[in-house]
Design an enzyme around this catalytic site. Structure first.
Site, PDB file in Angstrom:
ATOM      1  N   CYS A  14      33.038  39.482  35.329  1.00 43.83           N
ATOM      2  CA  CYS A  14      34.343  38.949  34.483  1.00 43.83           C
ATOM      3  C   CYS A  14      33.872  38.425  33.102  1.00 43.83           C
ATOM      4  O   CYS A  14      32.679  38.359  32.765  1.00 43.83           O
ATOM      5  CB  CYS A  14      34.644  37.658  35.148  1.00 43.83           C
ATOM      6  SG  CYS A  14      33.695  36.383  35.110  1.00 43.83           S
ATOM      7  N   HIS A  42      25.058  34.492  39.874  1.00 43.19           N
ATOM      8  CA  HIS A  42      24.167  34.309  41.188  1.00 43.19           C
ATOM      9  C   HIS A  42      23.862  35.708  41.587  1.00 43.19           C
ATOM     10  O   HIS A  42      24.480  36.442  42.289  1.00 43.19           O
ATOM     11  CB  HIS A  42      25.124  33.729  42.303  1.00 43.19           C
ATOM     12  CG  HIS A  42      25.483  32.428  41.843  1.00 43.19           C
ATOM     13  ND1 HIS A  42      24.694  31.513  41.835  1.00 43.19           N
ATOM     14  CD2 HIS A  42      26.482  31.810  41.670  1.00 43.19           C
ATOM     15  CE1 HIS A  42      24.944  30.240  41.466  1.00 43.19           C
ATOM     16  NE2 HIS A  42      26.247  30.495  41.241  1.00 43.19           N
ATOM     17  N   CYS A  97      32.818  29.356  30.082  1.00 43.97           N
ATOM     18  CA  CYS A  97      33.937  30.376  30.019  1.00 43.97           C
ATOM     19  C   CYS A  97      35.013  29.494  29.305  1.00 43.97           C
ATOM     20  O   CYS A  97      35.489  28.501  29.713  1.00 43.97           O
ATOM     21  CB  CYS A  97      34.319  30.824  31.290  1.00 43.97           C
ATOM     22  SG  CYS A  97      35.954  31.885  31.483  1.00 43.97           S
ATOM     23  N   HIS A 125      30.137  23.286  44.220  1.00 44.79           N
ATOM     24  CA  HIS A 125      30.147  24.218  43.435  1.00 44.79           C
ATOM     25  C   HIS A 125      29.878  23.848  41.810  1.00 44.79           C
ATOM     26  O   HIS A 125      30.582  22.799  41.640  1.00 44.79           O
ATOM     27  CB  HIS A 125      31.310  25.098  43.455  1.00 44.79           C
ATOM     28  CG  HIS A 125      31.222  26.370  42.828  1.00 44.79           C
ATOM     29  ND1 HIS A 125      31.324  26.587  41.378  1.00 44.79           N
ATOM     30  CD2 HIS A 125      30.997  27.896  43.005  1.00 44.79           C
ATOM     31  CE1 HIS A 125      31.263  27.913  41.128  1.00 44.79           C
ATOM     32  NE2 HIS A 125      31.017  28.398  41.962  1.00 44.79           N
ATOM     33  N   GLU A 127      31.037  24.651  39.128  1.00 41.92           N
ATOM     34  CA  GLU A 127      32.214  24.346  38.231  1.00 41.92           C
ATOM     35  C   GLU A 127      32.856  23.215  38.572  1.00 41.92           C
ATOM     36  O   GLU A 127      33.266  22.717  37.846  1.00 41.92           O
ATOM     37  CB  GLU A 127      33.131  25.809  38.640  1.00 41.92           C
ATOM     38  CG  GLU A 127      34.514  25.805  37.704  1.00 41.92           C
ATOM     39  CD  GLU A 127      35.124  26.888  37.830  1.00 41.92           C
ATOM     40  OE1 GLU A 127      34.610  27.942  38.123  1.00 41.92           O
ATOM     41  OE2 GLU A 127      36.470  26.669  37.649  1.00 41.92           O
ATOM     42  N   CYS A 191      42.184  31.785  37.868  1.00 40.84           N
ATOM     43  CA  CYS A 191      41.693  32.758  36.751  1.00 40.84           C
ATOM     44  C   CYS A 191      42.247  34.013  36.978  1.00 40.84           C
ATOM     45  O   CYS A 191      42.157  34.585  38.184  1.00 40.84           O
ATOM     46  CB  CYS A 191      40.073  32.692  36.625  1.00 40.84           C
ATOM     47  SG  CYS A 191      39.743  33.976  35.748  1.00 40.84           S
ATOM     48  N   SER A 219      28.830  33.640  47.375  1.00 41.07           N
ATOM     49  CA  SER A 219      29.753  33.739  46.491  1.00 41.07           C
ATOM     50  C   SER A 219      31.136  33.551  47.206  1.00 41.07           C
ATOM     51  O   SER A 219      31.449  34.386  47.885  1.00 41.07           O
ATOM     52  CB  SER A 219      29.532  34.916  45.725  1.00 41.07           C
ATOM     53  OG  SER A 219      30.877  35.396  45.187  1.00 41.07           O
ATOM     54  N   ASN A 221      34.150  33.862  45.707  1.00 38.80           N
ATOM     55  CA  ASN A 221      35.038  34.845  45.385  1.00 38.80           C
ATOM     56  C   ASN A 221      34.943  36.320  46.044  1.00 38.80           C
ATOM     57  O   ASN A 221      35.555  36.939  46.405  1.00 38.80           O
ATOM     58  CB  ASN A 221      35.355  34.869  43.947  1.00 38.80           C
ATOM     59  CG  ASN A 221      34.023  35.837  43.245  1.00 38.80           C
ATOM     60  OD1 ASN A 221      34.045  37.011  43.035  1.00 38.80           O
ATOM     61  ND2 ASN A 221      33.045  35.023  42.629  1.00 38.80           N
ATOM     62  N   SER A 264      30.271  38.016  39.626  1.00 39.04           N
ATOM     63  CA  SER A 264      28.968  38.087  39.505  1.00 39.04           C
ATOM     64  C   SER A 264      28.039  39.220  39.769  1.00 39.04           C
ATOM     65  O   SER A 264      27.133  39.344  39.606  1.00 39.04           O
ATOM     66  CB  SER A 264      28.175  36.956  40.198  1.00 39.04           C
ATOM     67  OG  SER A 264      28.728  35.679  40.144  1.00 39.04           O
TER      68      SER A 264
HETATM   69  S1  SF4 Z   1      37.131  31.398  34.885  1.00 36.34           S
HETATM   70 FE1  SF4 Z   1      35.528  31.875  35.957  1.00 36.34          FE
HETATM   71  S2  SF4 Z   1      36.144  33.969  37.064  1.00 36.34           S
HETATM   72 FE2  SF4 Z   1      37.364  33.541  35.239  1.00 36.34          FE
HETATM   73  S3  SF4 Z   1      36.422  34.570  33.830  1.00 36.34           S
HETATM   74 FE3  SF4 Z   1      35.739  32.486  33.429  1.00 36.34          FE
HETATM   75  S4  SF4 Z   1      33.739  32.588  34.560  1.00 36.34           S
HETATM   76 FE4  SF4 Z   1      34.824  34.436  35.137  1.00 36.34          FE
END
Ligand code: SF4
Length: 342
Positions: A14, A42, A97, A125, A127, A191, A219, A221, A264
């Site tokens: 991504c 990862h 991000c 996690h 995030e 996202c 992972s 996702n 990833s």
């Molecule tokens: S929010 Fe997460 S999944 Fe979406 S682009 Fe950013 S890092 Fe990638």
């Protein structure tokens, strides 16, 4: 035997992951002692490649020498981590991000507005840990079985999500919360990259006999992609890399196999997996042309947004001219990110 392998569209890193990696490579290429706080992605292969460029993964800021560069990965960190890095005299390169930065802003606003916040996410996690730094009292919920006990009945509630949660889960939790609050504010931070990848994986799964899903075992996702393939009625095999494919019997009677990957997973890994499938379980003709067929499958699937890097080949310290160009932001990254985020 397998005649054809197709790679799902809009796979590969991504944009958030790709930019964090590019920032680490840029810093290292500029001659800085560069570290990433936690694995920038990862994926062991990518981490090894970064190590070869002299970029070290550290688990604590204490492992970074004064003045060295530390890259914050795409998941982001708590604000106090950022402050501590600066206080220790480290050069902080923020690879958070842009979507995650937006989550942080939304959370801070919800706190200011006094909402009881419910955060849909995987509790430990990275995030989610970073998000809790902006809203320490948020109630983190994950599996549906927990929701009834965890979500309170209160006057003003807000719902927000970790970026990679499945949209269906977010919608279902929102529906439950409607009946529990007088005022409910919903901030949809799932996202769009995650949503598109799930759509394209479902699309690919419909037309193949078997799907191979490539990504880290832990992972979330990636696991979700496997689940979606199964919902589409297509058997899915989840692997970390081509090295996990050693038994041709996994492919049974499959003639057409689809390949997809988590956010990833570099898109080149998907090509390598496609080649491996053809070599291992392909018809004699497919075996003989495995490399060309895999490259063609990648060409069909790859968009600029799926590329592993937007940088020129970074293997050595750049010339001052190329370094200046990067640092002046002349790389195509920004416009490409906008295109991929739209
Ligand atoms: S929010 Fe997460 S999944 Fe979406 S682009 Fe950013 S890092 Fe990638």
């Amino acid at each position: 035997m397998v005649q054809e392998v197709r790679i799902a569209k809009r796979t590969g890193f991504c944009y958030g992951v790709r930019e964090a990696i590019d920032k680490a490579k840029e810093a290292s290429a500029a001659g800085k002692a560069t570290h990433t706080l936690g694995q920038v992605v990862h994926n062991e292969g990518v981490v090894r490649d970064l190590q070869d460029l002299g970029i070290q993964t550290v688990e604590s800021l204490d492992d970074v020498d004064h003045g060295a560069a530390v890259v914050i990965r795409a998941h982001g960190v708590r604000p106090d981590v950022m402050q501590r890095a600066e206080a220790r005299g480290l050069e902080v390169i923020d690879g958070t991000c842009t979507w995650v930065i937006q989550e942080h802003r939304e959370l801070a606003k919800l706190v200011e507005e006094g909402y009881t916040i419910v955060l849909l996410g995987t509790p430990k996690h990275a995030e989610v840990v970073g998000m809790l730094g902006f809203a320490p009292d948020a109630i983190v919920v994950d599996e549906e079985e927990e929701w009834d006990a965890a979500v309170p009945r209160t006057k003003r509630m807000a719902l927000i999500s970790q970026s990679t949660q499945p949209p269906w889960k977010f919608e279902r939790l929102a529906a439950l919360m409607v009946s529990r609050a007088h005022e409910l504010k919903i901030v949809n931070t799932v996202c769009p990259v995650t949503i598109r990848r799930q759509q394209d994986t479902l699309e690919a799964a419909k037309d193949v006999d078997l799907m191979v899903v490539v990504g880290g075992r832990s992972s979330a996702n990636t696991k979700e992609l496997t689940r979606l393939c199964e919902i589409a009625g297509t058997t899915a095999v989840q692997i970390e890399s081509m090295h996990d494919l050693t038994d041709a019997s996994v492919f049974g009677e499959a003639k057409v196999v689809g390949v997809t990957g988590g956010t990833s997973t570099p898109i080149e890994d998907l090509r390598d997996v496609a080649q491996r499938i053809l070599e291992l379980a392909g018809t004699p003709d497919a075996q003989a042309h495995a490399a060309e067929l895999a490259a063609a499958a990648l060409d069909q699937a790859a968009t600029p947004a799926g590329r592993t890097t937007s940088l020129p080949n970074v293997t050595a310290r750049p010339t001052s001219e190329s370094s200046d160009r990067w640092l002046a932001g002349a790389s195509p990254r920004s416009s490409e990110r906008r295109a991929s985020a739209s």
